[in-house]
Enzyme design. Structure first.
Site, PDB file in Angstrom:
ATOM      1  N   HIS A   1       0.850  -1.188   0.000  1.00 15.56           N
ATOM      2  CA  HIS A   1       0.000   0.000   0.000  1.00 15.56           C
ATOM      3  C   HIS A   1       0.886   1.237   0.000  1.00 15.56           C
ATOM      4  O   HIS A   1       2.071   1.169   0.339  1.00 15.56           O
ATOM      5  CB  HIS A   1      -0.894   0.009   1.234  1.00 15.56           C
TER       6      HIS A   1
ATOM      7  N   GLU B   1       1.157   3.803   1.971  1.00 20.31           N
ATOM      8  CA  GLU B   1       1.799   4.135   3.243  1.00 20.31           C
ATOM      9  C   GLU B   1       3.004   3.228   3.502  1.00 20.31           C
ATOM     10  O   GLU B   1       4.065   3.686   3.926  1.00 20.31           O
ATOM     11  CB  GLU B   1       0.803   4.002   4.409  1.00 20.31           C
TER      12      GLU B   1
END
Length: 160
Positions: free
Chosen positions: A56, A58
């Site tokens: 992802h 992040e």
């Protein structure tokens, strides 16, 4: 919630990175990590490119920031995420030691475009885990949702 001019500038970097991801056939999420006024890392989601469900935005930004700084301790940093982090990403942000997490769109926005999000808000995760990290949502929400909608209109989109 009121965000600063700097918050909006860094969020727009994350938004631009999310757009790059969409153009590359990835999901519509980006993240920017900042220490003071310096951008340490800015990445987009690469789940499909890497065949790594944990890639992802992040997480990829955290990996890049740790490498750039030569440490796993990202205290003193803020992470700007185009969407409210999932439980996995929230946990990674907590473990990295961010002072602050700022996100744009919310979990319901991600659900509307086909992502199977867990129904646990970042603020709830903060409370449940007693995380000291500040959590602030809604920064440039409409601009973040616009990127999601651009992705949604692509016939080759792939949610997960």
């Amino acid at each position: 919630m009121t965000f600063t001019v700097a918050d909006e500038r860094f969020m727009r970097l994350a938004i631009a990175k999310a757009r790059q991801g969409v153009a590359a056939g990835q999901s519509p999420f980006g993240a920017c990590i900042v220490r003071g006024d310096e951008v340490v890392a800015c990445e987009h989601n690469v789940v499909w490119a890497s065949t790594d469900i944990t890639a992802h935005a992040e997480v990829t930004a955290i990996r890049a920031a740790c490498k750039a700084l030569g440490t796993i301790d990202l205290s003193g940093c803020t992470i700007y995420s185009t969407c409210e982090p999932c439980a996995m990403c929230f946990g990674a942000c907590h473990w990295a030691g961010f002072d602050r997490l700022v996100f744009g769109a919310g979990i319901p926005d991600a659900e509307r475009i086909g992502f199977g999000e867990l129904q646990i808000a970042a603020v709830r995760l903060k409370d449940l885990g007693a995380s000291p990290m500040a959590v602030e949502g809604g920064c440039l929400r409409d601009e973040n949702v616009a990127v999601m909608e651009e992705w949604w209109r692509q016939p080759e989109r792939r949610p997960y």
